[in-house]
Structure formats: structure tokens, C-alpha cells
Design an enzyme around this catalytic site. Structure first.
Site, PDB file in Angstrom:
ATOM      1  N   GLU A 194     -57.122 -28.188 115.438  1.00 34.83           N
ATOM      2  CA  GLU A 194     -56.311 -26.750 115.425  1.00 34.83           C
ATOM      3  C   GLU A 194     -57.342 -26.189 116.728  1.00 34.83           C
ATOM      4  O   GLU A 194     -58.084 -25.001 116.682  1.00 34.83           O
ATOM      5  CB  GLU A 194     -56.466 -25.976 114.769  1.00 34.83           C
ATOM      6  CG  GLU A 194     -55.067 -26.454 113.481  1.00 34.83           C
ATOM      7  CD  GLU A 194     -55.089 -25.137 111.927  1.00 34.83           C
ATOM      8  OE1 GLU A 194     -56.373 -24.629 112.093  1.00 34.83           O
ATOM      9  OE2 GLU A 194     -54.705 -25.667 111.509  1.00 34.83           O
ATOM     10  N   GLU A 386     -51.640 -31.753 107.585  1.00 37.74           N
ATOM     11  CA  GLU A 386     -51.718 -30.870 106.788  1.00 37.74           C
ATOM     12  C   GLU A 386     -50.580 -29.878 106.805  1.00 37.74           C
ATOM     13  O   GLU A 386     -49.439 -29.566 108.156  1.00 37.74           O
ATOM     14  CB  GLU A 386     -52.726 -29.419 107.673  1.00 37.74           C
ATOM     15  CG  GLU A 386     -54.390 -30.078 107.953  1.00 37.74           C
ATOM     16  CD  GLU A 386     -55.088 -28.662 108.275  1.00 37.74           C
ATOM     17  OE1 GLU A 386     -54.824 -27.479 107.956  1.00 37.74           O
ATOM     18  OE2 GLU A 386     -56.047 -28.793 108.878  1.00 37.74           O
TER      19      GLU A 386
HETATM   20  C1  BG6 Z   1     -56.056 -24.629 108.419  1.00 40.15           C
HETATM   21  C2  BG6 Z   1     -57.060 -25.148 108.276  1.00 40.15           C
HETATM   22  O1  BG6 Z   1     -55.406 -23.883 109.468  1.00 40.15           O
HETATM   23  O2  BG6 Z   1     -55.787 -24.248 107.261  1.00 40.15           O
HETATM   24  C3  BG6 Z   1     -58.058 -25.676 107.311  1.00 40.15           C
HETATM   25  O3  BG6 Z   1     -57.238 -26.649 109.513  1.00 40.15           O
HETATM   26  C4  BG6 Z   1     -57.589 -25.001 106.227  1.00 40.15           C
HETATM   27  O4  BG6 Z   1     -59.260 -25.265 107.293  1.00 40.15           O
HETATM   28  C5  BG6 Z   1     -55.832 -23.817 106.171  1.00 40.15           C
HETATM   29  O5  BG6 Z   1     -58.183 -24.982 105.301  1.00 40.15           O
HETATM   30  C6  BG6 Z   1     -55.678 -23.730 104.837  1.00 40.15           C
HETATM   31  O6  BG6 Z   1     -55.581 -22.334 105.106  1.00 40.15           O
HETATM   32  P1  BG6 Z   1     -56.729 -21.351 103.758  1.00 40.15           P
HETATM   33  O7  BG6 Z   1     -56.723 -20.599 105.328  1.00 40.15           O
HETATM   34  O8  BG6 Z   1     -55.739 -21.052 103.424  1.00 40.15           O
HETATM   35  O9  BG6 Z   1     -57.354 -23.002 103.300  1.00 40.15           O
END
Ligand code: BG6
Length: 487
Positions: A194, A386
Site C-alpha cells: 500500500e 488483500e
Molecule cells: C491493509 C494492510 O490496509 O489492511 C494490512 O495492508 C491490514 O496490513 C489490513 O491489516 C486490514 O486493516 P486492519 O486495520 O483491519 O488490520
């Protein structure tokens, strides 16, 4: 790739994603140096400010933290879920689900504890070698992020983070070592997770301490150094192994205009350009006109050498990966009442969408839209690295977890992915976020769970750390087995 019945191509890379600082723990073992993420404390629910992915960290804060014993305080990213010691057990579970790929990251301070050494830490190198060998045992392809939200703390405190051009050399040195060492074990790489986070939280994205992070010149100069480092990594990787496929990684946000008022449509277009600017540079190899205009309007003047321009132009990425969690609305007028939270974004609520318990707007169709949009724009293979649902799960007395809400969420998104493939999008794979419960990036809590595998640990590090299969574990296993046919 062959298409089967217009659905997922043969060899589609199904799997899951994790990051070193959210799973490994063992923050002071194996010769690892302190990471910028080791300074991040647990954020109690009542202190979570709207729209912020963690606070910025100042030099004073770091000094204060380091003046106390490292055993004090609640710093969940230092303990992770103990993947460092349990990776064999976890990889076995991933293989049981039929994973074809595991996205994971290398902790830079495990390889270069301070970041500026010339000799790497052999114990750190060995650890990842063992992890990759374990994956190979099960035919799981690693997809490795070189920098997932962390770097050696020393580079932040003693060099000013990525603001300093020297970071390009330190990073290249690290990349050179891992590219050479893992040749034959790894094929797919991502440079910065990101990368757009650098402009949103310069501490986490680029190791810039709070004192410097409000200066836009500093932040965009740091980002420029990351762009050059990323392109240099592409160049290096291709020269070390022609099989290497090296991609960029963006936190994608689709912005829909709030109304059909042309002013709103224009605002949405601008927001979209701003989100895609990062990928434009990494995939097309130059700064687009609209961002140069933004720099002019904001008195941002960057030092960009002719050689930098050449490196960017000649070493664009092989594929484009991104995280997809939500969409938001864009409007010429931001009404505070309508604001809604996201992972790293704040935007306007869409009345047609539902939210997760953390307020993230759920929009499966938006995934299809983003896939089409990015493929139309770049004509390069895409990879969803993701996506997933953060939720509170309940471990029943018989150690089962009935997470049908997660299954529903994923099913809806994967249906839209299939539709995008039918639209003609070239999609390499899908790694759902947090395939095993891990520490949240934004709040450092454990209660927000994404996994197919439940990890018995609470926000304060209490628990057995035992792993339990959730209902979604069996669902994902069936889905992979049928290559997405039984949706
Ligand atoms: C993304 C990141 O923005 O979102 C991850 O690359 C992160 O590292 C994921 O864990 C989910 O976000 P969160 O804050 O729910 O862990």
C-alpha cells in the site's frame, strides 16, 4: 492461461495474506533489530480517532518508549501470533485448505537489524529460507512483500526515514541480498505494501517522525525515493532471475460521485486520479500531468534527477496488485455528518451499502468495477492481494467458530471477481487478508479477526495461542478444490 467454462483460469493463485509485523512476534529474537512497528501501542476502542490509521510517532515518543524496559506496555505487534515459532503448524493448515500461494512479508530489520550494515543477519535469512522451504514442501508459492509497513527503527531515528535519499541504497542492499538468497524459492515479489500510505501516515509508510511529517515536500520527496527504490528493485530482480515477477501494491479506493452533479463527478474523477497516481508512476513509469499540477498548486518541489526519471521509465512493474476492502462517495462538499471510516481512508457514506462492525463499507460490485478500471488503464495482469472481513468471532465451547458472515462476504466478492474475469480482466490470483487471525494494522487489536483459522489470544496477549478451524476454513477449502466453480 486456459479458461475453464469462462470461470477462474487454470493455475489461478488462490491463497491468503499475512505480514511479518502482524504475525511473527519474536521481535527481539534471532538477531532482529527494532522495527518502526515495534513502537506501536494497542489503541483502546475509546481512543480510536475517526479516519486515522494509527497516530504518528514523534522522536520524543520513541525516546520515551526506549527509556522503559521493552517488556513494559502493550505493544501487540511485538508478539504477533507467534508465527516465528509456529510457522510449520500454520503452513500445514494453509496446505490443508489447498493454498496455491501465501502472501507474506520479510521483516527488513530481521535481515539488517539497523538497516545500514553491510553484512546481513544470517539467522534472519535462515528463518525465511526455512519458511520458504516449508511452503515448497506443500507446493505453496510464496508471494513476498519486501516492505509491509515497517523498516529498521534506526533508519527512522538516525536518518529521517525515506526522506533521506540514502534509504534507496540501504533498501537496494537489502533487496539484493534477499533476491540472491531466495532465487529458486520465490518467484513473485511486491515492493511496498500500500505505497499510498506514505502520504496518509508517513511514519508507518516511510519512517518519517511526526516532527517532519506535516511538510508535504518531505512526504512527497520520501515517496519519490520509494518509487525509485521500487523501480531499482524491479531492475535488480530481473537481472538476478529472469523468472522473477515483481509487482507494485496499492490500497485501492473506488470513489463514486455522490450525485450526478458534474461538480461531484469531477471530484470523484480527481479522487480517483489521486488514488491511481502511485500505480501510474510504478506501471507507466512517469509522473502524470494531473499530479504535476497538484504539486504546483501545493508548492511542492521535488528533487528528481534525470537518472531517476530514466530508472522509473525503464523499470515498470510486471503486474499490479492491490488491496480491496471498500468504496466511498466523493462530493464537492464534505458533510461531517456523512463521513465514514475505512482502513486508511475517510470518505462519505453510501446509503446503498452496509458497513462492517468497524464502519468499512461493503461493496462486492465495487471490486468488479475496480478490476475493470485498472485493467483498462494498465493492460497488465492484476492480483487481489488483500480482501476480507474483520469481525468479532466467537469461539464455541467445542472450539468451533460459526462465521457464516465471513463466508457470505467472501462469496459475494469472489462472484464479482469471476464476473470481472468474464469481462476480460487478466487476474493472477486472490489472497484473502489475514487468512489466520492476526494483529490489526490500524488498532493493534486481536479482537478484529479476518482468519479462516482462529487464534486463541486476546488484545492483551492472554490465551493459549492454539489454532482452531472456523467454518470458513472448510468453505474456502472446497472453493479452492473446485477452482471457484462451486460458488
Ligand atoms: C491493509 C494492510 O490496509 O489492511 C494490512 O495492508 C491490514 O496490513 C489490513 O491489516 C486490514 O486493516 P486492519 O486495520 O483491519 O488490520
Amino acid at each position: 492461461m486456459n479458461r475453464q467454462n469462462n470461470t477462474f483460469p487454470e493455475g489461478f493463485l488462490w491463497g491468503g495474506a499475512i505480514a511479518a509485523n502482524q504475525v511473527e512476534g519474536a521481535f527481539d529474537e534471532g538477531g532482529k533489530g527494532l522495527s518502526t512497528m515495534d513502537m506501536i501501542e494497542y489503541v483502546p476502542r475509546e481512543n480510536r480517532s475517526k479516519g486515522k490509521i494509527l497516530d504518528l510517532i514523534s522522536k520524543n515518543q520513541v525516546d520515551n518508549i526506549l527509556s522503559n524496559p521493552l517488556s513494559e506496555g502493550n505493544f501487540p505487534k511485538r508478539r504477533g501470533i507467534d508465527f516465528y515459532h509456529r510457522y510449520k503448524e500454520d503452513i500445514k493448515l494453509f496446505s490443508e485448505m489447498g493454498f496455491k500461494v501465501l502472501r507474506l512479508s520479510i521483516s527488513w530489520p530481521r535481515i539488517f537489524p539497523n538497516g545500514d550494515e553491510s553484512v546481513p543477519n544470517e539467522e534472519g535469512l535462515k528463518f525465511y529460507e526455512n519458511v520458504f522451504l516449508e511452503l515448497k514442501k506443500y507446493n505453496i508459492e510464496p508471494l513476498v512483500t519486501l516492505c509491509h509497513y515497517e523498516m529498521p527503527l534506526h533508519l527512522a531515528t538516525n536518518y529521517g526515514g525515506w526522506e533521506n535519499r540514502k534509504l534507496i541504497d540501504f533498501f537496494s542492499n537489502y533487496v539484493d541480498v534477499v533476491f540472491n538468497r531466495y532465487k529458486g524459492l520465490v518467484k513473485y515479489w511486491l515492493t511496498f505494501n500500500e505505497i499510498n500510505l506514505t502520504t496518509i501516515n508517513p511514519y508507518i509508510g516511510a519512517g518519517i517522525l511526526k516532527e517532519r511529517s506535516t511538510d508535504k515536500n518531505v512526504v512527497y520527496q520520501a515517496l519519490h525515493h520509494q518509487f525509485v527504490a521500487s523501480a531499482s528493485a524491479v531492475k535488480l530482480g530481473h537481472s538476478i532471475d529472469s523468472e522473477y515477477k515483481i509487482g507494485c501494491m496499492l490500497a485501492r479506493l473506488e470513489n463514486y460521485p455522490e450525485t450526478c452533479d458534474p461538480e461531484d463527478v469531477l471530484t470523484a474523477l480527481k479522487d480517483d486520479q489521486y488514488n491511481l497516481f502511485f500505480t501510474d508512476v510504478q506501471s507507466r513509469g512517469y509522473y502524470p500531468g494531473y499530479i504535476k499540477n497538484y504539486f504546483n498548486e501545493n508548492n511542492i518541489e521535488l528533487t528528481i534527477t534525470d537518472e531517476d526519471e530514466h530508472i522509473l521509465k525503464e523499470n515498470t512493474v510486471d503486474f499490479i496488485s492491490y488491496s480491496y476492502y471498500m468504496t466511498m462517495l466523493s462530493s464537492k462538499k464534505i458533510d461531517e455528518e456523512k463521513k465514514v471510516n475505512g482502513n486508511i481512508f475517510v470518505g462519505i457514506r453510501n446509503p446503498y451499502l452496509k458497513n462492517t462492525e468497524w464502519g468499512w463499507q461493503i461493496d462486492p460490485i465495487g471490486l468488479r468495477i475496480s478490476l475493470n478500471k485498472l485493467y483498462d488503464r494498465y493492460q497488465k495482469p492484476l492480483f487481489i492481494v488483500e480482501n476480507g472481513l474483520g469481525a468479532i468471532d466467537k469461539l464455541e465451547e467445542d472450539f468451533t467458530v460459526h462465521d457464516e458472515y465471513r463466508i457470505d462476504y467472501m462469496k459475494e466478492h469472489i462472484i464479482q471477481m469471476a464476473a470481472a474475469i468474464k469481462d476480460g480482466v487478466e487476474l493472477m490470483g486472490y489472497t484473502s487478508w489475514g487468512c489466520i487471525d492476526l494483529i490489526s494494522a490500524s488498532t493493534s487489536e486481536m479482537s478484529k479477526r479476518y482468519g479462516f483459522i482462529y487464534v486463541d489470544q486476546d488484545d492483551f496477549g492472554n490465551g493459549t495461542l492454539n489454532r482452531y478451524k472456523k467454518d470458513s476454513f472448510y468453505w474456502y477449502k472446497d472453493l479452492i478444490k473446485s477452482n471457484g466453480r462451486n460458488l
